[in-house]
Write a protein that holds these residues in place. Sequence first.
Motif, PDB file in Angstrom:
ATOM      1  N   HIS A   1      -2.719  97.145   8.313  1.00  0.00           N
ATOM      2  CA  HIS A   1      -3.878  96.738   7.533  1.00  0.00           C
ATOM      3  C   HIS A   1      -4.914  96.037   8.396  1.00  0.00           C
ATOM      4  CE1 HIS A   1      -3.961  98.010   3.526  1.00  0.00           C
ATOM      5  NE2 HIS A   1      -2.814  97.460   3.147  1.00  0.00           N
ATOM      6  N   ARG A   2      -4.424  95.129   9.258  1.00  0.00           N
ATOM      7  CA  ARG A   2      -5.329  94.465  10.169  1.00  0.00           C
ATOM      8  C   ARG A   2      -6.169  95.494  10.910  1.00  0.00           C
ATOM      9  NH1 ARG A   2      -2.282  90.136  13.916  1.00  0.00           N
ATOM     10  NH2 ARG A   2      -0.758  89.391  12.420  1.00  0.00           N
TER      11      ARG A   2
ATOM     12  N   GLU B   1      -8.852  97.433   8.763  1.00  0.00           N
ATOM     13  CA  GLU B   1     -10.056  96.649   8.491  1.00  0.00           C
ATOM     14  C   GLU B   1     -11.121  96.919   9.552  1.00  0.00           C
ATOM     15  OE1 GLU B   1      -9.900  95.247   5.765  1.00  0.00           O
ATOM     16  OE2 GLU B   1      -7.738  95.357   5.447  1.00  0.00           O
TER      17      GLU B   1
ATOM     18  N   GLY C   1      -0.139  92.286  19.279  1.00  0.00           N
ATOM     19  CA  GLY C   1      -1.509  91.970  18.921  1.00  0.00           C
ATOM     20  C   GLY C   1      -2.183  93.091  18.165  1.00  0.00           C
ATOM     21  N   ASN C   2      -3.470  93.163  18.291  1.00  0.00           N
ATOM     22  CA  ASN C   2      -4.251  94.142  17.552  1.00  0.00           C
ATOM     23  C   ASN C   2      -4.555  95.395  18.359  1.00  0.00           C
ATOM     24  OD1 ASN C   2      -4.553  92.963  15.038  1.00  0.00           O
ATOM     25  ND2 ASN C   2      -6.115  91.567  15.815  1.00  0.00           N
TER      26      ASN C   2
ATOM     27  N   ALA D   1       6.732  94.483   6.469  1.00  0.00           N
ATOM     28  CA  ALA D   1       6.205  93.475   7.390  1.00  0.00           C
ATOM     29  C   ALA D   1       5.255  94.126   8.385  1.00  0.00           C
ATOM     30  CB  ALA D   1       7.347  92.776   8.108  1.00  0.00           C
ATOM     31  N   MET D   2       5.601  95.317   8.837  1.00  0.00           N
ATOM     32  CA  MET D   2       4.748  95.976   9.817  1.00  0.00           C
ATOM     33  C   MET D   2       3.495  96.545   9.177  1.00  0.00           C
ATOM     34  SD  MET D   2       7.304  97.778  12.474  1.00  0.00           S
ATOM     35  CE  MET D   2       7.641  99.116  11.358  1.00  0.00           C
TER      36      MET D   2
ATOM     37  N   LEU E   1       0.411  94.703   9.770  1.00  0.00           N
ATOM     38  CA  LEU E   1      -0.228  94.943  11.057  1.00  0.00           C
ATOM     39  C   LEU E   1      -1.194  96.113  10.957  1.00  0.00           C
ATOM     40  CD1 LEU E   1      -0.600  94.523  14.047  1.00  0.00           C
ATOM     41  CD2 LEU E   1       1.439  95.875  14.445  1.00  0.00           C
TER      42      LEU E   1
END
Lengths: 244, 244
Positions: B181-182, B185, B95-96, B175-176, B179
């Motif tokens: 970048h999320r 933000e 998750g985040n 791909a990671m 994550l």
Amino acid sequence: MDQNSLPPIQTTARDDAVLKALVGFVRAEALQPGERLPTERILAERLKVSRNTVREALTRWEGLGLVERRQGSGTYLKAAVSHDMLHMPLTLAGGNDFTSLMQTMEIRRALEAEAAALCAERASQADIAEIARKLDIMEQAFRTRDGMSSEEDWEFHQAIYRASGNPLFEQIIAAMYELFHRFWEHPLGVRDFGHASFPYHRTIYECIAARDPQGARAEALKLIATVEDDLKRGAAKLKLSSQT
Amino acid sequence: MDQNSLPPIQTTARDDAVLKALVGFVRAEALQPGERLPTERILAERLKVSRNTVREALTRWEGLGLVERRQGSGTYLKAAVSHDMLHMPLTLAGGNDFTSLMQTMEIRRALEAEAAALCAERASQADIAEIARKLDIMEQAFRTRDGMSSEEDWEFHQAIYRASGNPLFEQIIAAMYELFHRFWEHPLGVRDFGHASFPYHRTIYECIAARDPQGARAEALKLIATVEDDLKRGAAKLKLSSQT
DNA sequence: GTGGTCCAATGGTCCAACCAATTTCTGCAC
DNA sequence: GTGCAGAAATTGGTTGGACCATTGGACCAC
């Protein structure tokens, strides 16, 4: 200007919305892998979208291996889903050849060494006992079946990944393990494959039990090196035999 | 009996057939990534299948990142395709939260170090020149924008992955990267994030240029360590500020 | 050149029907 | 009742046709 401050707007994302709703449904119904999810027709009706849209969404999930469709039977959940999944579709150009295999070995070398080191730092006593148990099973299988212990070998390594405290190690290497299986099925001439790597399993374990990260890392690297050597020997043999 | 000698017949595999035909088309036309492939309508007509079937096939490829569809514009090739590709779709449950982020950092640590070492062994002179170019761009961006150089930073690392001779490094870490970048933000309070890692970019490059795998590995590990430190400081700060 | 409008091309969605594989039900023979 | 063959219902797979939304270029007024 920061480009991230003005993200592109999303006006249409029907199939994504379908998948999001489906995640909610799976969670609400507590569906387990193997269970069947609603019919495409029912989903289309309930979600007020076309059956085509439902199908495109399910096609996505099928491609990710999250779901399996059986004509005439239904669509079945294959893995746990959650709203914050991260997808990493890895595509290997050139499937069964030697180069691909060596490339996956390089990834495995990197991850295996790190996992062993982390495991030596973090493993609980229960973890270590579990690893020891897998090691015993593997060594016994190795002796009774004269070197054929790939399944038990794999479980030993899995135990280490789990004890590393980071589930990503197991997931990534597990995904690549299937590639190896394809290769094993079509044997490549090296009969005593894996023999050379055998002793290092115990040395890795000993380093982990002794809480020696650097040692565990070094032994893991040695293990992978022997496997890579085996592969290279097999490839050379194969090349030779095909030069008729 | 070898089960593989008698494969199950395929009475229906329309979309797979479409993709196979598409691979042939791309090869025949020598299409490069970025180029546009035929319209869905044209494909449907030429292959004598419904447009829906074409769409499902393209949806598969889109999910694998091989192709990108832009409404009103067309469908564009995003990566090289071949008839013997191997797909390893990997979905992570993470998750985040901070834990997930640290876990991906551990993976990145393992891969980054290995990629840097391999790069030092194998990079061509052209590769090294390219890395030097990215490094210059990054350092200039760092100075002019006072530390905000994440985009250029990422391109520098990508150049190293590419020069490692193993495309899997780039694919996995890319791909990671999403994550991360999320996470970026939703900033987490560390304003000078990345400052500490800055000098190691050049030391890594110098080790690569000097063909020093062990040195490159060590510098890469130092770089990741500073990033992990920054993350931990950010998390601690966040935790503190939320204890109002 | 700038901005606006129109228009054809293209992917996105929808609908209604039919095909093919599977599962379930039915009814008959025993 | 049991067992089994065949019908019927269910479900994913495919088709063809229609319309919507976005894009990008052509054209035009200013």
